[in-house]
Design a protein around this motif. Structure first.
Motif, PDB file in Angstrom:
ATOM      1  N   SER A  52      61.412  33.866  30.164  1.00  0.00           N
ATOM      2  CA  SER A  52      62.771  33.523  30.582  1.00  0.00           C
ATOM      3  C   SER A  52      62.884  32.058  30.988  1.00  0.00           C
ATOM      4  N   LYS A  53      61.776  31.338  30.948  1.00  0.00           N
ATOM      5  CA  LYS A  53      61.819  29.901  31.234  1.00  0.00           C
ATOM      6  C   LYS A  53      62.229  29.101  30.004  1.00  0.00           C
ATOM      7  N   PRO A  62      65.204  29.097  26.830  1.00  0.00           N
ATOM      8  CA  PRO A  62      66.486  29.747  26.531  1.00  0.00           C
ATOM      9  C   PRO A  62      66.371  30.807  25.444  1.00  0.00           C
ATOM     10  N   VAL A  96      73.834  30.688  27.408  1.00  0.00           N
ATOM     11  CA  VAL A  96      72.893  30.608  28.524  1.00  0.00           C
ATOM     12  C   VAL A  96      73.245  29.444  29.447  1.00  0.00           C
ATOM     13  N   GLU A  97      72.712  29.526  30.661  1.00  0.00           N
ATOM     14  CA  GLU A  97      72.861  28.446  31.622  1.00  0.00           C
ATOM     15  C   GLU A  97      71.579  28.372  32.444  1.00  0.00           C
ATOM     16  N   TYR A  98      71.115  27.156  32.708  1.00  0.00           N
ATOM     17  CA  TYR A  98      69.878  26.978  33.465  1.00  0.00           C
ATOM     18  C   TYR A  98      70.135  27.180  34.954  1.00  0.00           C
ATOM     19  N   THR A 153      64.860  29.424  35.712  1.00  0.00           N
ATOM     20  CA  THR A 153      64.895  30.230  34.494  1.00  0.00           C
ATOM     21  C   THR A 153      66.282  30.097  33.884  1.00  0.00           C
ATOM     22  N   TRP A 154      66.461  30.674  32.722  1.00  0.00           N
ATOM     23  CA  TRP A 154      67.744  30.645  32.032  1.00  0.00           C
ATOM     24  C   TRP A 154      68.464  31.964  32.265  1.00  0.00           C
ATOM     25  N   ASP A 155      69.724  31.891  32.693  1.00  0.00           N
ATOM     26  CA  ASP A 155      70.566  33.063  32.868  1.00  0.00           C
ATOM     27  C   ASP A 155      71.351  33.284  31.580  1.00  0.00           C
TER      28      ASP A 155
END
Length: 67
Positions: free
Chosen positions: A23-24, A26, A49-51, A57-59
């Protein structure tokens, strides 16, 4: 928020070595989220996605896949 596209090469690499796409990254975040939602990995084409600076991590907000 960013839209990313996931190539078939990335999907193939993810299937061979899922630890390389956490998840680190994208791409890893989108592939893992899509898989957890029950979408076949080969069908995932991209996502939004957004950091997250707090967790580093990327949400994932949306997983894109053709139905």
């Amino acid at each position: 928020m960013e839209k990313i596209n996931i190539s078939t090469q990335i999907v193939s690499n993810f299937i061979r070595d899922p630890q390389g796409y956490t998840s680190k990254t994208p791409e890893g975040a989108v592939l893992r989220q899509g898989y957890s939602l029950g979408i076949k990995v080969r069908m995932i084409a991209g996502g939004w996605v957004e950091y997250n600076k707090t967790t580093q991590t990327w949400d994932v907000f949306k997983v894109c896949a053709p139905w």
